[in-house]
Design a protein around this motif. Structure first.
Motif, PDB file in Angstrom:
ATOM      1  N   ILE A  90     -35.994 -12.069   6.961  1.00 22.73           N
ATOM      2  CA  ILE A  90     -36.526 -10.636   7.153  1.00 22.73           C
ATOM      3  C   ILE A  90     -35.159  -9.731   6.522  1.00 22.73           C
ATOM      4  O   ILE A  90     -34.202 -10.137   6.631  1.00 22.73           O
ATOM      5  CB  ILE A  90     -36.665 -10.272   8.735  1.00 22.73           C
ATOM      6  N   SER A  91     -35.947  -8.755   5.724  1.00 23.13           N
ATOM      7  CA  SER A  91     -34.733  -7.957   5.251  1.00 23.13           C
ATOM      8  C   SER A  91     -34.963  -6.510   5.650  1.00 23.13           C
ATOM      9  O   SER A  91     -36.161  -5.851   5.610  1.00 23.13           O
ATOM     10  CB  SER A  91     -35.014  -7.856   3.650  1.00 23.13           C
ATOM     11  N   VAL A  92     -33.833  -5.830   5.914  1.00 22.02           N
ATOM     12  CA  VAL A  92     -34.018  -4.394   6.303  1.00 22.02           C
ATOM     13  C   VAL A  92     -33.339  -3.507   5.063  1.00 22.02           C
ATOM     14  O   VAL A  92     -32.140  -3.900   4.818  1.00 22.02           O
ATOM     15  CB  VAL A  92     -33.319  -4.168   7.701  1.00 22.02           C
ATOM     16  N   SER A  93     -33.570  -2.341   4.640  1.00 21.56           N
ATOM     17  CA  SER A  93     -33.004  -1.592   3.765  1.00 21.56           C
ATOM     18  C   SER A  93     -33.198  -0.078   4.076  1.00 21.56           C
ATOM     19  O   SER A  93     -33.885   0.111   5.247  1.00 21.56           O
ATOM     20  CB  SER A  93     -33.488  -2.040   2.416  1.00 21.56           C
ATOM     21  N   ASN A  94     -32.477   0.599   3.422  1.00 22.42           N
ATOM     22  CA  ASN A  94     -32.525   2.274   3.413  1.00 22.42           C
ATOM     23  C   ASN A  94     -32.248   2.486   4.815  1.00 22.42           C
ATOM     24  O   ASN A  94     -32.910   3.417   5.462  1.00 22.42           O
ATOM     25  CB  ASN A  94     -33.819   2.559   2.893  1.00 22.42           C
ATOM     26  N   MET A  95     -31.061   1.986   5.564  1.00 14.61           N
ATOM     27  CA  MET A  95     -30.876   2.204   6.886  1.00 14.61           C
ATOM     28  C   MET A  95     -29.733   3.456   6.985  1.00 14.61           C
ATOM     29  O   MET A  95     -28.716   2.997   6.352  1.00 14.61           O
ATOM     30  CB  MET A  95     -30.466   1.040   7.705  1.00 14.61           C
ATOM     31  N   ASN A  96     -29.977   4.527   7.426  1.00 12.75           N
ATOM     32  CA  ASN A  96     -29.058   5.591   7.539  1.00 12.75           C
ATOM     33  C   ASN A  96     -28.961   6.286   8.994  1.00 12.75           C
ATOM     34  O   ASN A  96     -29.910   6.537   9.645  1.00 12.75           O
ATOM     35  CB  ASN A  96     -29.632   6.625   6.558  1.00 12.75           C
ATOM     36  N   LEU A  97     -27.651   5.731   9.570  1.00  6.37           N
ATOM     37  CA  LEU A  97     -27.635   6.003  11.063  1.00  6.37           C
ATOM     38  C   LEU A  97     -26.399   6.870  11.145  1.00  6.37           C
ATOM     39  O   LEU A  97     -25.273   6.241  10.521  1.00  6.37           O
ATOM     40  CB  LEU A  97     -27.387   4.766  11.659  1.00  6.37           C
ATOM     41  N   GLY A  98     -26.589   8.157  11.880  1.00  3.28           N
ATOM     42  CA  GLY A  98     -25.219   8.735  12.214  1.00  3.28           C
ATOM     43  C   GLY A  98     -24.791   8.691  13.796  1.00  3.28           C
ATOM     44  O   GLY A  98     -25.129   7.827  14.395  1.00  3.28           O
ATOM     45  N   LYS A  99     -24.078   9.822  14.009  1.00  2.00           N
ATOM     46  CA  LYS A  99     -23.898   9.636  15.340  1.00  2.00           C
ATOM     47  C   LYS A  99     -25.272   9.743  16.493  1.00  2.00           C
ATOM     48  O   LYS A  99     -26.122  10.342  16.033  1.00  2.00           O
ATOM     49  CB  LYS A  99     -22.849  11.022  15.629  1.00  2.00           C
ATOM     50  N   ASN A 100     -25.018   8.831  17.358  1.00  2.00           N
ATOM     51  CA  ASN A 100     -26.005   8.729  18.538  1.00  2.00           C
ATOM     52  C   ASN A 100     -27.548   8.318  17.825  1.00  2.00           C
ATOM     53  O   ASN A 100     -28.537   8.626  18.481  1.00  2.00           O
ATOM     54  CB  ASN A 100     -26.268  10.208  19.164  1.00  2.00           C
ATOM     55  N   GLN A 101     -27.477   7.609  16.875  1.00  2.69           N
ATOM     56  CA  GLN A 101     -28.718   7.150  16.216  1.00  2.69           C
ATOM     57  C   GLN A 101     -28.544   5.616  16.437  1.00  2.69           C
ATOM     58  O   GLN A 101     -27.411   5.124  15.941  1.00  2.69           O
ATOM     59  CB  GLN A 101     -28.772   7.735  14.658  1.00  2.69           C
ATOM     60  N   GLU A 102     -29.715   5.028  16.639  1.00  5.93           N
ATOM     61  CA  GLU A 102     -29.830   3.900  16.989  1.00  5.93           C
ATOM     62  C   GLU A 102     -31.336   3.210  16.397  1.00  5.93           C
ATOM     63  O   GLU A 102     -32.132   3.968  16.824  1.00  5.93           O
ATOM     64  CB  GLU A 102     -29.290   3.134  18.013  1.00  5.93           C
ATOM     65  N   VAL A 103     -31.315   1.964  15.816  1.00  7.94           N
ATOM     66  CA  VAL A 103     -32.596   1.750  15.339  1.00  7.94           C
ATOM     67  C   VAL A 103     -32.882   0.048  15.977  1.00  7.94           C
ATOM     68  O   VAL A 103     -31.803  -0.672  16.112  1.00  7.94           O
ATOM     69  CB  VAL A 103     -32.937   1.360  14.093  1.00  7.94           C
ATOM     70  N   GLN A 104     -33.912  -0.344  16.172  1.00  5.58           N
ATOM     71  CA  GLN A 104     -34.170  -1.569  17.115  1.00  5.58           C
ATOM     72  C   GLN A 104     -35.108  -2.213  16.202  1.00  5.58           C
ATOM     73  O   GLN A 104     -36.516  -1.620  15.911  1.00  5.58           O
ATOM     74  CB  GLN A 104     -34.378  -1.460  18.426  1.00  5.58           C
ATOM     75  N   ILE A 105     -34.951  -3.355  15.686  1.00  7.90           N
ATOM     76  CA  ILE A 105     -35.971  -4.399  14.712  1.00  7.90           C
ATOM     77  C   ILE A 105     -36.610  -5.518  15.721  1.00  7.90           C
ATOM     78  O   ILE A 105     -35.599  -5.821  16.482  1.00  7.90           O
ATOM     79  CB  ILE A 105     -35.282  -4.832  13.689  1.00  7.90           C
ATOM     80  N   HIS A 106     -37.838  -5.653  15.634  1.00  5.17           N
ATOM     81  CA  HIS A 106     -38.232  -6.604  16.866  1.00  5.17           C
ATOM     82  C   HIS A 106     -39.162  -7.459  16.070  1.00  5.17           C
ATOM     83  O   HIS A 106     -40.032  -7.052  15.036  1.00  5.17           O
ATOM     84  CB  HIS A 106     -39.234  -6.044  17.901  1.00  5.17           C
ATOM     85  N   TYR A 107     -39.182  -8.737  16.202  1.00  3.21           N
ATOM     86  CA  TYR A 107     -40.283  -9.726  15.510  1.00  3.21           C
ATOM     87  C   TYR A 107     -39.977 -10.803  16.530  1.00  3.21           C
ATOM     88  O   TYR A 107     -39.501 -10.897  17.432  1.00  3.21           O
ATOM     89  CB  TYR A 107     -39.849 -10.276  14.227  1.00  3.21           C
ATOM     90  N   GLN A 108     -41.039 -11.753  16.180  1.00  5.25           N
ATOM     91  CA  GLN A 108     -41.138 -12.981  16.988  1.00  5.25           C
ATOM     92  C   GLN A 108     -40.988 -14.339  16.265  1.00  5.25           C
ATOM     93  O   GLN A 108     -41.366 -14.256  14.886  1.00  5.25           O
ATOM     94  CB  GLN A 108     -42.531 -13.024  17.800  1.00  5.25           C
ATOM     95  N   VAL A 109     -40.518 -15.337  16.876  1.00  2.00           N
ATOM     96  CA  VAL A 109     -40.465 -16.658  16.033  1.00  2.00           C
ATOM     97  C   VAL A 109     -40.743 -17.714  17.095  1.00  2.00           C
ATOM     98  O   VAL A 109     -40.835 -17.672  18.395  1.00  2.00           O
ATOM     99  CB  VAL A 109     -39.109 -16.947  15.581  1.00  2.00           C
ATOM    100  N   HIS A 110     -41.143 -18.788  16.431  1.00  2.00           N
ATOM    101  CA  HIS A 110     -41.823 -19.966  17.097  1.00  2.00           C
ATOM    102  C   HIS A 110     -40.901 -21.197  16.987  1.00  2.00           C
ATOM    103  O   HIS A 110     -40.286 -21.281  15.936  1.00  2.00           O
ATOM    104  CB  HIS A 110     -43.019 -20.561  16.766  1.00  2.00           C
ATOM    105  N   LEU A 111     -40.444 -21.917  17.961  1.00  2.00           N
ATOM    106  CA  LEU A 111     -39.584 -23.247  17.714  1.00  2.00           C
ATOM    107  C   LEU A 111     -40.574 -23.949  17.042  1.00  2.00           C
ATOM    108  O   LEU A 111     -41.577 -24.396  17.656  1.00  2.00           O
ATOM    109  CB  LEU A 111     -39.329 -23.845  19.019  1.00  2.00           C
ATOM    110  N   ASN A 112     -40.300 -24.617  15.925  1.00  2.00           N
ATOM    111  CA  ASN A 112     -41.318 -25.839  15.118  1.00  2.00           C
ATOM    112  C   ASN A 112     -41.105 -26.897  15.875  1.00  2.00           C
ATOM    113  O   ASN A 112     -40.443 -27.791  15.441  1.00  2.00           O
ATOM    114  CB  ASN A 112     -40.977 -25.499  13.667  1.00  2.00           C
ATOM    115  N   THR A 113     -41.849 -27.177  16.945  1.00  2.00           N
ATOM    116  CA  THR A 113     -41.909 -28.523  17.554  1.00  2.00           C
ATOM    117  C   THR A 113     -42.626 -29.388  17.042  1.00  2.00           C
ATOM    118  O   THR A 113     -42.617 -30.595  17.033  1.00  2.00           O
ATOM    119  CB  THR A 113     -42.501 -28.034  19.003  1.00  2.00           C
ATOM    120  N   GLU A 114     -43.620 -29.027  16.116  1.00  2.00           N
ATOM    121  CA  GLU A 114     -44.470 -29.923  15.019  1.00  2.00           C
ATOM    122  C   GLU A 114     -43.744 -30.516  14.216  1.00  2.00           C
ATOM    123  O   GLU A 114     -44.206 -31.465  13.383  1.00  2.00           O
ATOM    124  CB  GLU A 114     -45.733 -29.285  14.799  1.00  2.00           C
TER     125      GLU A 114
END
Length: 906
Positions: A464-488
């Motif tokens: 996963i790549s995140v680009s073009n992130m511009n954050l100043g004072k009191n600014q915050e971003v949250q990235i979310h995704y899901q993963v499976h443990l590959n038990t198979e």
């Protein structure tokens, strides 16, 4: 003038430097940017512990009740790790477990955290990455020149009605508004260059208008740009993009050299003017001018292409065309075919000085060098516009709204220069034992100050790549995704901590060093399968192996999967063992409790084969019992129409593949393995007819009996009259498996062979054969059998006699003999024979050859006295003999009386 230019040593030096600068720009323009590095990230780096249980954060925290995931603590270089060992993992919590960077950890330049939490699906995890920005402690001013296309095609009457002028003016007004309303307006300096083409006899002799660079909070300068230069200028003429770039760069060069430099170019078409190229280099198949004669220019008209048709040019422009012509030419043995050589060369020189060029292409269209001849299509023009701009700083505008949005975003980009996170990026590779969930990664603003332009998040090639992130004072971003443990995966190991990701890095600015997120670890449980072996032996346990191999499959929600592994169960295990690992493709694999989607696995033995046995498998959840059973055949021999068993028969049992052959006697149990067989009688009991009929029988791999495709299911022979039908049934009395069906019984009836009765006529006294007798043989129904006479006619043969009661009557005795009594003969169904009223000898013999059974009967005859008749001797002989006997008796009696009387006298 051309001659003087080339002979001037000073010009040669300038040309040489220009070539060197352009080559450096083309090769390394993406690297040679101004070194405005944000506050260096601190050296705090996540730490991990590796042991036999896996890899886990050394300084960790967990979510209460979640024992399959562990996360890294936050901290900074001043205070160390935060020692927070547990919190609830609520994604709206914006205070816990951040790594803080910057020289002042009480007011960090940026903060990051990464953590994972269980979902309701086993093995599926939510992953969150948070990034907080701040404003720079020290601001570096930025000088910007807006380079605006003011050619005639910007007018709505020249382009089909689109009001590009108003869109640009409105967008620039909004641009100023955003910057002025920020706290950074005094650090943002903006100027304007509007370009078209030189107008010798008009009002725009130079081909451009300009407004000087001034602070964004200078309202006078803003009014000059918006209300004078843009509002009052007459947009007309050609597109002299090189002229606009050149004048804008000159304006920037006159500013403080330490400021960041930026050009924002907006144009709606191909350049139709360019300066004369003096020196050039080639890159990517395109000639780039490296120095120019700015006193001369080419003007192809409405195209970028040069040609030889002088009728296309106005005579009054001849003085501005070198050599008085407008056609392609060569410089440094490189073709200069169009205006792009000058325009791209000018942009490259500008970029090489450290200027960052942003470019907007407004409603680009194909370039025709004549009415019906295409020179460059829209895609080719877009590629060249990309080359004009610095890397990743070109954009299309398809309508007026796009123009205004572009300028809005440019204002945000300008303001982001004062953020601690400016063009920040994240690289987040997936851990080797994990796979992505089905969701698409999301990003949202979670700080108190809303982030208008959210960063771009992409997922591809296991990262996963995140680009073009511009954050100043009191600014915050949250990235979310899901993963499976590959038990198979075959490499999966239960209860082993796997890192959810590879090294995950955050780079706050393009010129700063990357720092690391803390990486979570997760694990999953395993399970086991219990395998038990049972033996059901019929006749021979000596061939039982010391170990057996078995195959295991697994199901999910009662649906089979393509997974298969094998195991070995041995006598030393006492034929019962619990397996946590099995063998798959020559590799020992563990048994995970659930699949990649969190569905529970059920492991079951699918097959097992032991020579001489049929295997059946009883399965429960993660438990299998293998039952190995010997199967067999027994043959019962009966007399037809009787329940009396016979002995002495023999059968041959053969497999149709020719590999097995057995000789069976009646009531003998023979073990069989799965396959197709035939049964045939080869020897019958004595006295019985041999039946060579071939009977097929099949034993399937799963222990099912059949004959001629019909299953054998009856539990006892089928009755037929007083006996049983030929055929098969399950011998429940001989079977010893759970289903009482591992032995099949074959019933074969044999018909008793018929008898031949041979009657021998003899003299009772002499035993000599007598001729001349006649007999009748009548059965109980009164039917008389014929006979054969054998020469001499003392032998009579009655053939093919079935069982029953017969009367033998001598209808004519030999001459001189008295006829014998009637003889009663009983032939039973079992072949026994009884003869009564016979004064002679008899015997019965059972045959095993092709002939009938045999009864031999001797009938004695007594001779009789023959009385005289006319011409005969009559009975005289008998009378003489009788008289002699009487006389002898009288003499003997007299002598006896005489002796008695003499005795009395004495």
């Amino acid at each position: 003038m051309k001659k003087n230019i080339h002979k001037n040593p000073r010009n040669k030096i300038v040309h040489f430097l220009g070539i060197a600068l352009l080559m450096g720009s083309i090769v390394t323009s993406s690297f040679l940017q101004p070194m405005m590095t944000a506050s260096a990230a601190s050296d705090i780096t996540p730490q991990y512990t590796t042991n036999s249980s896996g890899i886990v954060p050394t300084n960790s925290w967990t979510i209460p009740g979640q024992n399959t995931v562990i996360n890294h603590q936050g901290g900074d270089t001043t205070n160390g790790w935060d020692k927070n060992r547990s919190w609830n993992g609520d994604s709206s919590d914006l205070s816990d477990s951040y790594l803080k960077f910057g020289t002042d950890t009480s007011n960090p330049d940026c903060q990051i955290r990464k953590y994972a939490k269980e979902t309701s699906t086993p093995g599926l995890y939510d992953v969150y990455l948070n990034v907080k920005g701040n404003k720079l402690k020290v601001y570096k001013p930025i000088d910007i020149v807006l380079v605006v296309d003011m050619s005639g095609s910007m007018n709505s009457e020249s382009n089909g009605g689109t009001d590009r002028i108003t869109a640009v003016k409105t967008g620039i007004a909004n641009f100023f508004s955003q910057i002025k309303n920020s706290e950074f307006a005094k650090y943002v300096n903006v100027g304007l260059v509007g370009f078209s083409s030189p107008d010798k006899y008009g009002t725009n002799l130079n081909g451009f208008v300009s407004a000087p660079i001034s602070k964004s909070d200078n309202q006078d300068n803003i009014n000059d740009i918006l209300n004078n230069k843009l509002a009052k200028s007459n947009f007309k003429g050609g597109t002299f993009t090189q002229l606009g770039l050149h004048q804008a760069q000159n304006m920037l060069s006159n500013q403080d050299s330490n400021n960041k430099k930026m050009l924002i170019l907006m144009t709606d078409g191909v350049p139709s003017y360019s300066n004369k190229v003096v020196t050039a280099v080639a890159s990517g198949g395109i000639s780039y001018g490296t120095s120019f004669d700015y006193s001369k220019y080419n003007a192809p008209g409405v195209t970028s292409a040069f040609n030889n048709n002088q009728n296309n040019w106005d005579n009054y422009k001849q003085q501005y065309m070198f050599n008085g012509k407008n056609y392609y030419y060569n410089v440094n043995n490189l073709p200069i075919n169009d205006t792009w050589s000058g325009t791209l060369g000018e942009a490259a020189i500008s970029k090489n000085t450290g200027t960052e060029i942003h470019a907007l292409g407004i409603q680009l269209a194909n370039d025709y060098y004549s009415r019906h001849s295409l020179y460059l299509d829209k895609n080719a023009i877009r590629e060249r516009m990309n080359l004009l701009a610095s890397a990743s700083h070109y954009q299309d505008a398809d309508d007026a709204d796009d123009v205004q949005e572009y300028l809005y975003n440019q204002a945000q980009t300008v303001l982001s220069q004062f953020n601690t996170v400016n063009q920040g990026t994240i690289s987040d590779p997936l851990g080797s034992q994990f796979i992505y969930g089905d969701d698409t990664p999301t990003v949202k603003s979670v700080g108190s100050s809303v982030v208008q332009n959210l960063p771009t998040v992409t997922k591809s090639n296991g990262s996963i790549s995140v680009s073009n992130m511009n954050l100043g004072k009191n600014q915050e971003v949250q990235i979310h995704y899901q993963v499976h443990l590959n038990t198979e995966s075959d490499d999966f190991q239960p209860d082993y901590w796997y890192q959810m990701n590879g090294t995950t890095t955050f780079t706050p600015t393009k010129d700063s060093n990357a720092v690391e997120f803390g990486v979570p670890s997760a694990k999953a449980p395993g399970t086991a399968i219990k395998v038990t072996k049972q033996w059901e032996v019929l006749v021979d346990s000596s061939k039982r192996p010391d170990s057996i191999n078995f195959n295991v499959t697994r199901t999910v929600n009662n649906q089979s999967t393509n997974w298969q592994a094998s195991g070995i169960l041995s006598k030393s295990d006492n034929w019962a063992k619990t397996f946590k690992q099995l063998n798959k493709n020559n590799q020992s694999v563990w048994l995970p409790a659930y699949d990649n989607n969190g569905n529970t696995f059920n492991y079951q033995v699918s097959s097992e084969a032991t020579d001489g046995y049929i295997s059946s498998i009883a399965n429960k959840t993660n438990e299998s019992t293998i039952i190995n059973t010997q199967y067999g055949l027994i043959i019962d021999k009966y007399a037809s129409n009787s329940t009396n068993k016979l002995t002495g028969a023999e059968f041959i049992v053969k497999s149709t593949d020719g590999k097995q052959s057995y000789t069976l006697k009646d009531n003998q149990l023979q073990q069989l393995t799965p396959g197709d067989y035939t049964i045939q009688e080869t020897k019958s009991p004595s006295g019985y007819q041999l039946d060579s009929t071939v009977y097929p029988i099949t034993l399937s791999q799963d222990g099912k009996w059949s004959s001629n495709g019909q299953g054998i299911n009856v539990k006892s022979p089928t009755t037929d009259g007083n006996g049983y039908k030929d055929g098969f049934s399950i011998a429940t009395d001989k079977s010893n498996n759970t289903g009482k069906n591992n032995v099949v019984r074959f019933v074969k009836n044999d018909t008793f062979k018929k008898f031949d009765l041979t009657v021998n006529k003899v003299d009772k006294t002499t035993g000599n054969a007598l001729k001349g007798a006649k007999f009748t043989l009548t059965d109980a129904a009164g039917k008389t059998s014929s006979y054969k006479e054998t020469d001499p006619t003392a032998t009579f043969t009655f053939e093919n006699l079935p069982s029953g009661t017969y009367t033998l009557k001598e209808t004519k005795a030999p001459d001189g003999y008295i006829a014998s009594q009637d003889v009663t003969m009983v032939i039973s169904d079992d072949g026994s024979v009884k003869i009564t009223n016979n004064n002679g000898d008899w015997k019965s013999t059972l045959q095993n050859d092709a002939g009938n059974n045999q009864i031999s009967l001797t009938v004695n005859n007594t001779n009789k006295t023959v009385f005289p008749s006319t011409g005969g001797s009559g009975n005289e002989l008998y009378l003489i003999v009788g008289g002699v006997f009487i006389l002898i008796a009288a003499l003997a009696g007299g002598y006896y009386v005489f002796r008695i009387k003499r005795g009395y006298r004495s």
